[in-house]
Design a protein around this motif. Sequence first.
Motif: not given
Lengths: 124, 124
Positions: A70-78, B104-124
């Motif tokens: 699986t490949l996901r591209i976003a901005g200048n990252e993947a 973090d040390d307690e397992g809470k989320i410090l950062t979330m970055r999501a890799f996807w683009s419009q072309e990864d969307m599938i409509t059924r």
Amino acid sequence: MAPSADDIRKTVTKYLEAVAKGTVDDVLALFANGAMIEDPVGTDPRTTTASIREFYAVVEPLEQSAELVTLRIAGNEAAFQFSLVTHLGKQSMELSPIDVMTFDDEGKILTMRAFWSQEDMITR
Amino acid sequence: MAPSADDIRKTVTKYLEAVAKGTVDDVLALFANGAMIEDPVGTDPRTTTASIREFYAVVEPLEQSAELVTLRIAGNEAAFQFSLVTHLGKQSMELSPIDVMTFDDEGKILTMRAFWSQEDMITR
């Protein structure tokens, strides 16, 4: 100008080919100057060409095959998952990490961080 | 002390449940103070609780189901692919990003970055 999604896809494809079947020089040719790799994530990053060369030299002599899952591209990252199978005589070892890469304007790899742990290794 | 792989796995599982079926408060409860989200990667990061709340408030009323596809844990970080299906009457829209989180040390989320683009969307 930022690299296109197509530039990024080409570099990722070449990277997997080079890691599995190519030489260390084939792999290094895909990296930008000043690149950084961290494999696996949580270990000390390698920031010099010599230390990156040392890392890929270990896998160069191995008989391996790689496949992009699986490949996901976003901005200048993947971010991409791939399967890397190492053939060791009658046995084989499979690892399918998720790698995250950033790219320069020409689509060369600036950073590579590999997400996996020992428990993701499968021996057959 | 760094979070265990089990702590991280639990947070990722709860996150997907909360995003698909829970309230904004359920989602926000999984984040550490001072958290940052960037979704998709390449857009402006959201660094305040108000802006993160605004982001998840958009998906709260939607009828969604989420499924973890692949999870790779390394150090105090994780990369995971998941499938998020949004049900819109007779149609459904599927997106399967690769998310990268630090904890973090307690397992809470410090950062979330999501890799996807419009072309990864599938409509059924």
